[in-house]
Write an enzyme that holds these catalytic residues in place. Structure first.
Site, mmCIF file in Angstrom:
data_model
loop_
_atom_site.group_PDB
_atom_site.id
_atom_site.type_symbol
_atom_site.label_atom_id
_atom_site.label_comp_id
_atom_site.label_asym_id
_atom_site.label_seq_id
_atom_site.Cartn_x
_atom_site.Cartn_y
_atom_site.Cartn_z
ATOM 1 N N VAL A 44 48.192 6.171 89.839
ATOM 2 C CA VAL A 44 47.927 6.572 91.938
ATOM 3 C C VAL A 44 47.844 7.793 91.989
ATOM 4 O O VAL A 44 47.617 8.058 93.267
ATOM 5 C CB VAL A 44 48.574 5.100 92.554
ATOM 6 C CG1 VAL A 44 49.817 5.018 92.155
ATOM 7 C CG2 VAL A 44 48.072 4.261 93.486
ATOM 8 N N LYS A 45 49.081 8.572 91.434
ATOM 9 C CA LYS A 45 49.804 9.485 91.943
ATOM 10 C C LYS A 45 49.297 10.535 92.019
ATOM 11 O O LYS A 45 49.123 11.705 92.313
ATOM 12 C CB LYS A 45 50.956 9.307 91.462
ATOM 13 C CG LYS A 45 52.213 9.160 91.161
ATOM 14 C CD LYS A 45 52.710 8.900 92.573
ATOM 15 C CE LYS A 45 54.048 7.762 93.075
ATOM 16 N NZ LYS A 45 54.185 7.788 94.142
ATOM 17 N N ASP A 46 47.645 10.486 91.391
ATOM 18 C CA ASP A 46 46.851 11.862 91.247
ATOM 19 C C ASP A 46 46.377 11.695 92.644
ATOM 20 O O ASP A 46 45.917 13.105 93.321
ATOM 21 C CB ASP A 46 45.614 11.351 90.478
ATOM 22 C CG ASP A 46 45.862 11.669 88.727
ATOM 23 O OD1 ASP A 46 46.907 11.714 88.943
ATOM 24 O OD2 ASP A 46 44.573 11.185 88.234
ATOM 25 N N ALA A 49 49.179 13.657 95.105
ATOM 26 C CA ALA A 49 49.205 14.980 94.199
ATOM 27 C C ALA A 49 47.337 15.952 95.143
ATOM 28 O O ALA A 49 48.166 16.934 95.445
ATOM 29 C CB ALA A 49 49.306 15.392 92.844
#
Length: 457
Positions: A44-46, A49
């Site tokens: 999910v951190k894409d 970012a």
């Protein structure tokens, strides 16, 4: 027909929902999992970012030839490495020392430079991961610290993308949204959108490790990466992330480590979803929530990342057994129950206080642990900083090396070796080797007792 993109960055988001038909069997309310591990970088951190980098470029904080610096448990660093390298930046990822080895390897594969540092020290300590990365940012010309915990472009990513996706995919039928809380960006942004879209009717539930201070725990360590809020006993100021807006969360479900890890393993075995341990926390919480609901409700739970980053941990039988999360047969359970309660000694105790504690301890040896006034969740193995021997203290007093009021200090011995409760007496003897006289026994990653060599047969 499959989509065609000009760049991998265009493939971030748009993840599917899967119904958890087997884990949710017998529940009136359907439970759907949002598969964030299908983002291009595996988490999910894409989303955060990409949002943070674009915002930094827009605001003039990140310029051509610059360096992206971030403290991460792994996933945000991976997302920043993909986005940053694709857009021509140097990327330095400060990785928590407790993060899996796979995450460090993935970061390097994407071209990031990896710096390992501790998060098991007070936040003000210069050795703390955040402090290390702040110093690097100051020292490197053109460096930008992403600072996901306080960067509002983090929750904004989910306000703009994740929330609308969930609403559209469920046709506005979602009634409950469940997600873990790390930086707080995912649950804040998604939750705020769903509340606004539904006129306030969607309930947002935070899935939290049992001892995390977000949900009301004491902040002592746990074994699920990337979520929760740890509080070192010596931290002066307990700061919560600015990316977390607490009013977006209606309630918390506090999940013990064993339940989280075993649920993550069930996801793979029963649903065909290889996800990480924080997904186990979230699903365990979602199932609890769904048990109280009816067929008119619909639960969406967010799965943050893939289990491929944890093959050496939650998806390894050996690791699970060594840390006391798996038990096959009796193992050391009967010996542990016969040994009596655990007696730890605070590492900052005086010699006299330690001797008083050790007076009735069989074998005269106890683990030395980081001091806390209360230990409602037991002693985490990662809090053990050494050992205390009654014989060594008595000898030091006898020869005048120390006085009863002196700190234990240099008299602390090395930490005792540890085994999981599901391991055999033979494995415990092997861990002891020839030098140690006692072994720690772990249950769910916490020290449950000390066994002397003689009881191991």
């Amino acid at each position: 027909m499959a989509a065609v993109h000009e760049s991998v960055l265009d493939a971030i988001g748009g993840t599917p929902l899967f119904r958890l038909a087997r884990l949710g069997a017998g529940l009136a309310a359907p439970v759907y999992a949002k598969a964030e591990f299908l983002n291009i970088g595996g988490s999910v951190k894409d989303r955060a970012a990409l949002s943070m980098v674009l915002a930094a470029e827009r605001d003039g904080l990140l310029k051509p030839g610059g360096t992206i610096v971030e403290a991460t448990s792994g996933n945000t660093g991976i997302g920043l490495a993909i986005v940053g390298r694709r857009r021509g930046y140097r990327v330095i990822a400060g990785l928590a020392d407790k993060s899996s080895a796979e995450k460090a390897d993935i970061l390097r594969a994407y071209g990031a430079e990896v710096v390992r540092a501790s998060t098991a020290v007070p936040q003000e300590d210069p050795r703390h991961l955040f402090k290390v990365m702040e110093r690097l940012t100051e020292e490197i010309p053109g460096a930008w610290l992403a600072n996901q915990y306080d960067n509002l472009a983090n929750p904004d990513a989910h306000l703009r993308t994740t929330g609308p996706e969930v609403w559209e995919q469920t046709g506005g039928r979602v009634t409950h949204f469940v997600a873990g809380v790390g930086t707080g960006g995912t649950i804040t942004g998604t939750g705020e959108y769903l509340k606004e879209a539904s006129g306030g009717s969607v309930t947002v539930v935070g899935a939290d490790p049992e001892s995390s201070s977000y949900g009301g725990g004491d902040g002592s360590p746990w074994y699920v990466e990337s979520i929760g809020h740890y509080l070192h006993p010596d931290t002066v100021e307990d700061r919560w992330p600015q990316a977390l807006r607490s009013e977006a969360i209606d309630s918390y479900e506090r999940i013990p480590d064993r339940e989280s890890l075993l649920t993550a393993r069930r996801l793979a075995r029963e649903e065909g979803i290889l996800a990480g341990p924080s997904s186990g926390t979230a699903v365990a919480a979602a199932l609890r929530v769904a048990r109280q609901l009816g067929p008119e409700d619909l639960v969406v739970v967010l799965l943050p990342d893939s289990g491929r980053s944890y093959l050496s941990k939650v998806h390894s039988d050996a690791w699970m057994r060594e840390w006391g999360f798996l038990e096959d047969g009796d193992g050391l359970r009967s010996l542990l129950e016969a040994a009596g309660p655990l007696v730890p000694v605070a590492a900052d105790a005086t010699v006299g206080e330690a001797l008083e504690v050790l007076r009735d301890v069989p074998g005269g040896v106890a683990p030395a642990v980081l001091a806390r006034t209360e230990r409602p969740y037991g002693v985490a193995a990662t809090e053990v900083v050494g050992s205390v021997s009654r014989a060594a203290l008595e000898a030091a007093l006898a020869d005048g090396t120390v006085k009863p009021g002196d700190s234990l200090g240099a008299l602390l011995g090395p930490a005792l070796p540890a085994v999981g409760v599901g391991q055999s007496p033979a494995e415990a003897r092997a861990v002891l080797g020839g030098a140690c006289r006692s072994v720690l026994v772990l249950v769910d990653g916490r020290v449950a007792g000390v066994l002397p060599r003689e009881v191991l047969g």
